[in-house]
Design a protein around this motif. Sequence first.
Motif, PDB file in Angstrom:
ATOM      1  N   ARG A  47       0.834  -1.209   0.000  1.00 15.90           N
ATOM      2  CA  ARG A  47       0.000   0.000   0.000  1.00 15.90           C
ATOM      3  C   ARG A  47       0.863   1.251   0.000  1.00 15.90           C
ATOM      4  O   ARG A  47       0.547   2.232  -0.666  1.00 15.90           O
ATOM      5  N   GLY A  48       1.972   1.200   0.708  1.00 20.78           N
ATOM      6  CA  GLY A  48       2.842   2.376   0.777  1.00 20.78           C
ATOM      7  C   GLY A  48       3.545   2.672  -0.523  1.00 20.78           C
ATOM      8  O   GLY A  48       3.941   3.821  -0.772  1.00 20.78           O
ATOM      9  N   SER A  49       3.700   1.662  -1.379  1.00 23.67           N
ATOM     10  CA  SER A  49       4.396   1.860  -2.653  1.00 23.67           C
ATOM     11  C   SER A  49       3.419   1.954  -3.823  1.00 23.67           C
ATOM     12  O   SER A  49       3.842   1.907  -4.987  1.00 23.67           O
ATOM     13  N   TYR A  50       2.109   2.081  -3.531  1.00 22.09           N
ATOM     14  CA  TYR A  50       1.113   2.104  -4.606  1.00 22.09           C
ATOM     15  C   TYR A  50       1.310   3.322  -5.504  1.00 22.09           C
ATOM     16  O   TYR A  50       1.447   4.448  -5.028  1.00 22.09           O
ATOM     17  N   VAL A  51       1.337   3.080  -6.807  1.00 24.30           N
ATOM     18  CA  VAL A  51       1.483   4.160  -7.792  1.00 24.30           C
ATOM     19  C   VAL A  51       0.297   4.080  -8.750  1.00 24.30           C
ATOM     20  O   VAL A  51       0.298   3.276  -9.688  1.00 24.30           O
ATOM     21  N   PRO A  52      -0.738   4.883  -8.529  1.00 23.89           N
ATOM     22  CA  PRO A  52      -1.882   4.854  -9.455  1.00 23.89           C
ATOM     23  C   PRO A  52      -1.473   5.389 -10.818  1.00 23.89           C
ATOM     24  O   PRO A  52      -0.441   6.058 -10.964  1.00 23.89           O
ATOM     25  N   LEU A  53      -2.263   5.069 -11.810  1.00 25.52           N
ATOM     26  CA  LEU A  53      -2.017   5.618 -13.140  1.00 25.52           C
ATOM     27  C   LEU A  53      -2.064   7.139 -13.085  1.00 25.52           C
ATOM     28  O   LEU A  53      -2.761   7.716 -12.267  1.00 25.52           O
ATOM     29  N   SER A  54      -1.303   7.777 -13.954  1.00 21.57           N
ATOM     30  CA  SER A  54      -1.336   9.236 -13.994  1.00 21.57           C
ATOM     31  C   SER A  54      -2.747   9.699 -14.336  1.00 21.57           C
ATOM     32  O   SER A  54      -3.414   9.124 -15.193  1.00 21.57           O
ATOM     33  N   ARG A  55      -3.196  10.701 -13.632  1.00 27.48           N
ATOM     34  CA  ARG A  55      -4.546  11.260 -13.813  1.00 27.48           C
ATOM     35  C   ARG A  55      -5.642  10.209 -13.631  1.00 27.48           C
ATOM     36  O   ARG A  55      -6.639  10.177 -14.368  1.00 27.48           O
ATOM     37  N   ALA A  56      -5.435   9.309 -12.670  1.00 27.70           N
ATOM     38  CA  ALA A  56      -6.454   8.294 -12.375  1.00 27.70           C
ATOM     39  C   ALA A  56      -7.756   8.968 -11.946  1.00 27.70           C
ATOM     40  O   ALA A  56      -7.750   9.963 -11.233  1.00 27.70           O
ATOM     41  N   LYS A  57      -8.878   8.422 -12.408  1.00 28.97           N
ATOM     42  CA  LYS A  57     -10.185   9.003 -12.121  1.00 28.97           C
ATOM     43  C   LYS A  57     -11.015   8.034 -11.287  1.00 28.97           C
ATOM     44  O   LYS A  57     -10.822   6.823 -11.363  1.00 28.97           O
ATOM     45  N   PRO A  58     -11.956   8.554 -10.494  1.00 25.61           N
ATOM     46  CA  PRO A  58     -12.869   7.658  -9.767  1.00 25.61           C
ATOM     47  C   PRO A  58     -13.638   6.773 -10.751  1.00 25.61           C
ATOM     48  O   PRO A  58     -14.163   7.256 -11.761  1.00 25.61           O
ATOM     49  N   LEU A  59     -13.706   5.483 -10.452  1.00 26.45           N
ATOM     50  CA  LEU A  59     -14.309   4.545 -11.399  1.00 26.45           C
ATOM     51  C   LEU A  59     -15.470   3.746 -10.816  1.00 26.45           C
ATOM     52  O   LEU A  59     -16.270   3.195 -11.564  1.00 26.45           O
ATOM     53  N   LEU A  60     -15.565   3.650  -9.496  1.00 27.93           N
ATOM     54  CA  LEU A  60     -16.515   2.715  -8.900  1.00 27.93           C
ATOM     55  C   LEU A  60     -17.964   3.043  -9.260  1.00 27.93           C
ATOM     56  O   LEU A  60     -18.747   2.151  -9.591  1.00 27.93           O
ATOM     57  N   LYS A  61     -18.352   4.308  -9.189  1.00 27.09           N
ATOM     58  CA  LYS A  61     -19.734   4.668  -9.528  1.00 27.09           C
ATOM     59  C   LYS A  61     -19.999   4.426 -11.012  1.00 27.09           C
ATOM     60  O   LYS A  61     -21.058   3.927 -11.391  1.00 27.09           O
ATOM     61  N   ARG A  62     -19.013   4.735 -11.862  1.00 27.54           N
ATOM     62  CA  ARG A  62     -19.202   4.513 -13.291  1.00 27.54           C
ATOM     63  C   ARG A  62     -19.310   3.018 -13.604  1.00 27.54           C
ATOM     64  O   ARG A  62     -20.095   2.607 -14.460  1.00 27.54           O
ATOM     65  N   LEU A  63     -18.552   2.198 -12.879  1.00 28.97           N
ATOM     66  CA  LEU A  63     -18.670   0.747 -13.037  1.00 28.97           C
ATOM     67  C   LEU A  63     -20.074   0.276 -12.663  1.00 28.97           C
ATOM     68  O   LEU A  63     -20.676  -0.546 -13.368  1.00 28.97           O
ATOM     69  N   LYS A  64     -20.588   0.806 -11.566  1.00 27.75           N
ATOM     70  CA  LYS A  64     -21.940   0.436 -11.126  1.00 27.75           C
ATOM     71  C   LYS A  64     -22.972   0.868 -12.152  1.00 27.75           C
ATOM     72  O   LYS A  64     -23.870   0.094 -12.528  1.00 27.75           O
ATOM     73  N   ASP A  65     -22.879   2.107 -12.625  1.00 28.98           N
ATOM     74  CA  ASP A  65     -23.844   2.614 -13.610  1.00 28.98           C
ATOM     75  C   ASP A  65     -23.807   1.798 -14.896  1.00 28.98           C
ATOM     76  O   ASP A  65     -24.849   1.464 -15.475  1.00 28.98           O
ATOM     77  N   MET A  66     -22.608   1.451 -15.354  1.00 32.20           N
ATOM     78  CA  MET A  66     -22.486   0.710 -16.596  1.00 32.20           C
ATOM     79  C   MET A  66     -23.024  -0.708 -16.452  1.00 32.20           C
ATOM     80  O   MET A  66     -23.656  -1.252 -17.371  1.00 32.20           O
TER      81      MET A  66
END
Length: 241
Positions: A47-66
């Motif tokens: 967790r301490g070394s986590y590197v998200p993608l550049s400009r990562a966007k919230p996805l969970l709600k969009r996953l639910k909607d889709m």
Amino acid sequence: MALTTSNILIGSRALDQDELNGTLNFLVDSLSPQMQEAVRQQLTLSRGSYVPLSRAKPLLKRLKDMTESIAQMQRLVFTYRGSSGDDQQPQVHHAQPVAIFFETYYFYVAMLSEEHGGYWLYRLDRIVEILAQLPGEKLDYAKRFSLQEHRNYTYLLDTGELTQIRFLYRNYPQTALYHFPGSRIIKQNADGSCVIEAYVKTDGAMLWLLSQGAGLRVLSPVSLVRRVRDALAAARDQYDD
């Protein structure tokens, strides 16, 4: 199971930091206090070394909607920002989603698209806004997008003709077999190299074939041999004095 799933999620780099933290907490909430503490300790470095993608966007709600749109067979009108230089401004698309899957850092939505005249893969994080949710249609299952075929024949890009290819491989054979599911070794040579046969979508396969450098030589079809040779020559010519 919680530890395995958590490490896979961290390795995906797909979520922003807040959604990652929330999802990891959700995965351990059902465990006993002792197990929760054990999992959290095991994940400290990850967790301490986590590197998200550049400009990562919230996805969970969009996953639910889709997911709900697929279940309700809805046709969507949405704005989408493509990857080419001509698509920097979001464009309006009309499409009916049929499947969601994750692959190499990103979530994709397979949709029957009016703009593309058939099934097309849209990256979930590039969908800017859903403008309308309209009644869709019950699609012919036999003609629907096949995730199984996509997994078997696609490497990074789901474009190009489906083609049987053969190549001489001098590196560790299992590396090639991992990248092309369904591929097989058809000849083992005395020098340790082998000939591998695979069915692939050519555009994506090109990316992997070129990445292997002198460790690989395409044998067939002739059209792909020429394409790889020309791409390698163009790359070499960039370094001429």
